[in-house]
Design a protein around this motif. Structure first.
Motif, short mmCIF file in Angstrom:
data_model
loop_
_atom_site.label_atom_id
_atom_site.label_comp_id
_atom_site.label_asym_id
_atom_site.label_seq_id
_atom_site.Cartn_x
_atom_site.Cartn_y
_atom_site.Cartn_z
N SER A 13 0.82 -1.21 0.00
CA SER A 13 0.00 0.00 0.00
C SER A 13 0.85 1.26 0.00
N HIS A 14 2.12 1.10 0.38
CA HIS A 14 3.04 2.23 0.46
C HIS A 14 3.89 2.39 -0.80
N SER A 15 4.30 1.27 -1.38
CA SER A 15 5.29 1.28 -2.45
C SER A 15 4.66 1.45 -3.82
N ARG A 16 5.38 2.11 -4.72
CA ARG A 16 4.95 2.25 -6.11
C ARG A 16 5.04 0.92 -6.84
N GLU A 17 6.01 0.07 -6.45
CA GLU A 17 6.17 -1.25 -7.06
C GLU A 17 5.80 -2.32 -6.04
N LYS A 18 5.06 -3.34 -6.47
CA LYS A 18 4.55 -4.34 -5.55
C LYS A 18 5.63 -5.35 -5.14
N TYR A 19 5.43 -5.90 -3.96
CA TYR A 19 6.33 -6.89 -3.39
C TYR A 19 5.63 -8.24 -3.25
N SER A 20 6.43 -9.29 -3.19
CA SER A 20 6.01 -10.61 -2.74
C SER A 20 6.96 -11.03 -1.62
N TYR A 21 6.71 -12.19 -1.03
CA TYR A 21 7.63 -12.64 0.01
C TYR A 21 7.66 -14.16 0.07
N VAL A 22 8.75 -14.68 0.60
CA VAL A 22 8.86 -16.08 1.01
C VAL A 22 9.42 -16.07 2.42
N ALA A 23 8.95 -17.00 3.23
CA ALA A 23 9.37 -17.03 4.63
C ALA A 23 9.66 -18.45 5.07
N SER A 24 10.56 -18.55 6.03
CA SER A 24 10.89 -19.85 6.61
C SER A 24 9.81 -20.30 7.57
N GLU A 25 9.92 -21.51 8.02
CA GLU A 25 9.15 -21.96 9.16
C GLU A 25 9.71 -21.28 10.40
N ARG A 26 9.06 -21.47 11.53
CA ARG A 26 9.57 -20.91 12.78
C ARG A 26 10.76 -21.77 13.24
N LEU A 27 11.89 -21.08 13.47
CA LEU A 27 13.15 -21.77 13.72
C LEU A 27 13.70 -21.44 15.10
N GLY A 28 14.31 -22.41 15.72
CA GLY A 28 14.93 -22.17 17.01
C GLY A 28 14.82 -23.38 17.91
N ARG A 29 15.60 -23.37 18.95
CA ARG A 29 15.58 -24.47 19.90
C ARG A 29 14.55 -24.20 21.00
N LYS A 30 13.95 -25.26 21.50
CA LYS A 30 12.98 -25.17 22.60
C LYS A 30 11.83 -24.25 22.21
N SER A 31 11.41 -23.37 23.10
CA SER A 31 10.21 -22.58 22.85
C SER A 31 10.49 -21.28 22.10
N TYR A 32 11.75 -20.83 22.08
CA TYR A 32 12.07 -19.57 21.42
C TYR A 32 12.20 -19.80 19.91
N LYS A 33 11.41 -19.10 19.12
CA LYS A 33 11.39 -19.30 17.67
C LYS A 33 11.44 -17.96 16.95
N GLU A 34 12.07 -17.97 15.77
CA GLU A 34 12.09 -16.82 14.88
C GLU A 34 11.88 -17.30 13.45
N GLN A 35 11.60 -16.35 12.56
CA GLN A 35 11.52 -16.64 11.13
C GLN A 35 12.46 -15.72 10.36
N TYR A 36 12.97 -16.25 9.24
CA TYR A 36 13.57 -15.43 8.20
C TYR A 36 12.49 -15.16 7.15
N ALA A 37 12.50 -13.97 6.56
CA ALA A 37 11.59 -13.67 5.46
C ALA A 37 12.31 -12.80 4.44
N PHE A 38 12.06 -13.07 3.17
CA PHE A 38 12.58 -12.26 2.07
C PHE A 38 11.41 -11.57 1.39
N PHE A 39 11.41 -10.25 1.40
CA PHE A 39 10.44 -9.45 0.66
C PHE A 39 11.15 -8.94 -0.59
N TYR A 40 10.53 -9.12 -1.76
CA TYR A 40 11.21 -8.80 -3.01
C TYR A 40 10.22 -8.30 -4.05
#
Length: 294
Positions: A74-101
C-alpha cells in the motif's frame, strides 16, 4: 515529507542497480505491529530495497508477514512478494527469516530449508538458514543464492564457520556459482575476538569477499561500536557485478531525524545493503572488491 524524500532516494538508487538489504528488525511481533509510528518506519526502510531479508520475526500466528506485505504494497509504487521460513529455534524460542522482493525485478527459482543434520555436527546452528535462489534478469549477474544467518551471540564463531558447510551443501543441490551470505552474524566485539577469525572458514578462504568490514558499526546505540551485521560474497561474476562503494549501513536514525530512543524502538541494528549493477559497465572498478577481504 518523509515519503517525498524517499521518492528521491528510490529514483537515485534505481539508476545504479538492484538493492539487496538485510535487517534484524529486533523482536518483530504483535507489540510492534500495533504501533503505527514504528511500523511506518519499518515499511519506509523496507521500501528502499528491491530484496529485503528480515530477521527476528516472532509470530506464532502466521499473520505478521501477510500483514507486513499488505502495508508495504500500500506504500510502495512497485509491488512486493515474500517467502518465509518456518519458525526456527531451539525449545520454545522461535524466529523466522523472510525475504520481501519485487517480482518485477527478481523471481524465486527455489527455496531450501537447510536441515542442519551433518553427521557428527548436528544442530550446530540455532536458526538454520532458509536459503533462496533468485533469478535477476536485469542485473549483470542473472542469478544468485542468498544464505541468511542470525547467530546466537555466544555461539557466533561456530555458527559463522558453519556457513561454509551450508555453502557446500547448497552447491551440491543447485548449480549456482553466485552466493550472498548476509544477516546478523554478531560478528564482532566480544562475540568474535580478533584471534578467532582464523577458525572461520568463510573468512580465511580467499574466494569469499567480506563487504562490511570489522570497523563498521551496525548498531544503533551510540555507546556501542560493533560490526555485527555482514555481507559476504562468493563467485567472480557476482563480485564483479557489485556497484562500487554500495555496500554500507543505512542509518535510519539520521535519515529520518530520530532520537536514539525512537530509533531503538524500531531496532538496535541498522540495515546493511549492497547493489548489483543493472547494466554492463567496465568491471575494472568492481574487481577491487577482491581486495576487501578483511
Amino acid at each position: 515529507m518523509l515519503r517525498a524524500s524517499l521518492f528521491l532516494l528510490f529514483f537515485l538508487h534505481a539508476a545504479f542497480g538492484l538493492k539487496i538489504c538485510s535487517f534484524n528488525v529486533r523482536s518483530f511481533g504483535e507489540a510492534k505491529r500495533t504501533r503505527p509510528e514504528i511500523l511506518d518506519i519499518i515499511v519506509e526502510i523496507m521500501s528502499r530495497c528491491d530484496v529485503m531479508l528480515l530477521m527476528e520475526i516472532k509470530d506464532n500466528s502466521n499473520r505478521m508477514c501477510p500483514f507486513l506485505l499488505e502495508k508495504l504494497n500500500s506504500h510502495s509504487r512497485e509491488k512486493y512478494s515474500y517467502v518465509a521460513s518456518e519458525r526456527l529455534g531451539r525449545k520454545s524460542y522461535k524466529e523466522q527469516y523472510a525475504f520481501f522482493y519485487k517480482p518485477k525485478l527478481v523471481s524465486v527459482k527455489q527455496t531450501y530449508q537447510y536441515p542442519d543434520l551433518q553427521p557428527g555436527d548436528e544442530d550446530a546452528l540455532s536458526r538454520e538458514p532458509f536459503v533462496v535462489w533468485f533469478y535477476s534478469p536485469k542485473t549483470v549477474a542473472k542469478e544468485f543464492v542468498i544464505i541468511p544467518l542470525h547467530t546466537t551471540p555466544e555461539m557466533a564463531v561456530r555458527e559463522i564457520d558453519e556457513l561454509y558447510d551450508v555453502y557446500l551443501n547448497v552447491r551440491q543441490r543447485w548449480t549456482s556459482e553466485n552466493f550472498i551470505f548476509m544477516g546478523d552474524f554478531n560478528a564482532g566485539c566480544g562475540y568474535v575476538a580478533r584471534k578467532r577469525w582464523k577458525n572461520i572458514r568463510l573468512r580465511n578462504q580467499t574466494e569469499f569477499v567480506w563487504l562490511i568490514d570489522d570497523k563498521t558499526d551496525t548498531t544503533v546505540k551510540a555507546s556501542t561500536h560493533c560490526p555485527y551485521d555482514r555481507i559476504v560474497l562468493r563467485g567472480d561474476k557476482l563480485i564483479n557485478a557489485i556497484v562500487p562503494n554500495s555496500a554500507r549501513i543505512f542509518n535510519f536514525q539520521s535519515a529520518f531525524s530520530m532520537t536514539e530512543a525512537q530509533a531503538l524502538a524500531v531496532s538496535d541494528h541498522f540495515p546493511v545493503e549492497v547493489q548489483l549493477r543493472t547494466a554492463r559497465r567496465s568491471s575494472t572498478r568492481a574487481r577491487r572488491y577482491r581486495h576487501l577481504v578483511v
